[in-house]
Design an enzyme around this catalytic site. Structure first.
Site, PDB file in Angstrom:
ATOM      1  N   PHE A   1      78.994  65.046  82.765  1.00 55.20           N
ATOM      2  CA  PHE A   1      80.505  64.144  82.867  1.00 55.20           C
ATOM      3  C   PHE A   1      80.757  64.163  84.861  1.00 55.20           C
ATOM      4  CE2 PHE A   1      84.611  64.295  84.196  1.00 55.20           C
ATOM      5  CZ  PHE A   1      85.409  63.595  83.289  1.00 55.20           C
TER       6      PHE A   1
ATOM      7  N   GLU B   1      76.038  75.585  80.391  1.00 52.19           N
ATOM      8  CA  GLU B   1      77.278  74.012  80.874  1.00 52.19           C
ATOM      9  C   GLU B   1      77.876  75.279  81.923  1.00 52.19           C
ATOM     10  OE1 GLU B   1      76.362  72.560  76.147  1.00 52.19           O
ATOM     11  OE2 GLU B   1      79.050  73.850  77.147  1.00 52.19           O
TER      12      GLU B   1
ATOM     13  N   ARG C   1     101.409  71.547  83.087  1.00 52.19           N
ATOM     14  CA  ARG C   1     100.187  71.616  82.245  1.00 52.19           C
ATOM     15  C   ARG C   1      99.149  71.325  81.917  1.00 52.19           C
ATOM     16  NH1 ARG C   1      97.896  71.865  88.203  1.00 52.19           N
ATOM     17  NH2 ARG C   1      99.327  73.365  88.905  1.00 52.19           N
TER      18      ARG C   1
ATOM     19  N   ALA D   1      99.394  75.405  95.404  1.00 49.08           N
ATOM     20  CA  ALA D   1      98.697  75.885  95.558  1.00 49.08           C
ATOM     21  C   ALA D   1      98.199  73.915  95.188  1.00 49.08           C
ATOM     22  CB  ALA D   1      97.420  76.147  94.061  1.00 49.08           C
TER      23      ALA D   1
ATOM     24  N   GLU E   1     104.430  69.975  98.303  1.00 53.10           N
ATOM     25  CA  GLU E   1     104.977  70.516  96.817  1.00 53.10           C
ATOM     26  C   GLU E   1     106.288  71.029  97.007  1.00 53.10           C
ATOM     27  OE1 GLU E   1     102.238  72.949  94.958  1.00 53.10           O
ATOM     28  OE2 GLU E   1     100.726  71.558  94.659  1.00 53.10           O
TER      29      GLU E   1
ATOM     30  N   GLU F   1     102.238  60.804  94.040  1.00 50.57           N
ATOM     31  CA  GLU F   1     102.638  59.848  92.565  1.00 50.57           C
ATOM     32  C   GLU F   1     101.871  60.631  91.524  1.00 50.57           C
ATOM     33  OE1 GLU F   1     101.820  55.962  91.336  1.00 50.57           O
ATOM     34  OE2 GLU F   1     101.287  55.571  93.117  1.00 50.57           O
TER      35      GLU F   1
END
Length: 180
Positions: A16, A39, A65, A77, A97, A139
Site C-alpha cells: 500500500f 509486514e 483519533r 506532535a 496546534e 484544514e
C-alpha cells in the site's frame, strides 16, 4: 555481536502506498536459516513537544483519533515533511496546534512508538519560555489545548485517562528534566 539475532531481507513487496504511510511485506532469512514474513509500515517520522508554561504546568491537547474512535490527551506532535529539520518541525507544530511559540528549545531524545510493525521515530523536544499567539490549525484539524500539572499527568496515566504512548513517554522525560 548481535549476529545471532539479525534477520536479513530476501525480498520486499509494496502492499500500500498512501499519503502518510507505506506498507510492505518482506520475506526474511532468520538467524537459523529459515524464512519468515514481515509486514511493516514505513513512516516519515515525527516530533513531539513538551511545552512548559511559566507556572510549571504543561500544555497538551485533546484530539479525536479515528482508528480508536475516541478523544485522547496528547502532547503536541506532528509529522516531518520530507527533508524537514526536526526542530523546525517542532517549532511549526507547536505554533500551528497551540498558538504558542517558545524562546527555549531542548532536544531530549527519540522514541520508537511501535517497534513491532513500523519504523516511525518521534524526536522529543522540551519547549520553554512560551509566548501565546493564535492557533494555525491545518484544514480538517480539530483539537483543544489544555494545561495539566505533572501530578495530574501522572494520575492520568495511572487511572487510564492518558494512554497515548508518546505522551506517556513524554511524561517520563518531563519528570527526568525535573518539571513539576
Amino acid at each position: 555481536m548481535d549476529r545471532h539475532l539479525i534477520e536479513e531481507k530476501i525480498t520486499s513487496q509494496p502492499l500500500f502506498k498512501g499519503k502518510l504511510l507505506n506498507a510492505f511485506c518482506d520475506t526474511v532469512r532468520l538467524p537459523d536459516g529459515s524464512e519468515a514474513t514481515r509486514e511493516y509500515i514505513k513512516h516519515p517520522g515525527a516530533v513531539m513537544i513538551i511545552p512548559q508554561l511559566p507556572d510549571g504546568r504543561l500544555l497538551l491537547e485533546r484530539q479525536f483519533r479515528y482508528p480508536l474512535d475516541r478523544v485522547f490527551i496528547e502532547f503536541p506532535a506532528g509529522k516531518l515533511e520530507i527533508g524537514e529539520d526536526p526542530l523546525l518541525c517542532a517549532q511549526r507544530e507547536l505554533l500551528e496546534e497551540t498558538g504558542y511559540s517558545a524562546a527555549s528549545w531542548e532536544y531530549l531524545g527519540v522514541l520508537h512508538p511501535i517497534i513491532s510493525y513500523t519504523d516511525e521515530e518521534i524526536k522529543i523536544y522540551l519547549a520553554k519560555d512560551l509566548t501565546a499567539g493564535e492557533k494555525q490549525l491545518d484544514e480538517g484539524e480539530f483539537l483543544e489545548s489544555i494545561t495539566l500539572s505533572m501530578s495530574e499527568l501522572v494520575a492520568g496515566v495511572l487511572d487510564g485517562s492518558i494512554t497515548d504512548a508518546k505522551t506517556v513517554s513524554g511524561i517520563f522525560w518531563a519528570q527526568q528534566k525535573g518539571l513539576v
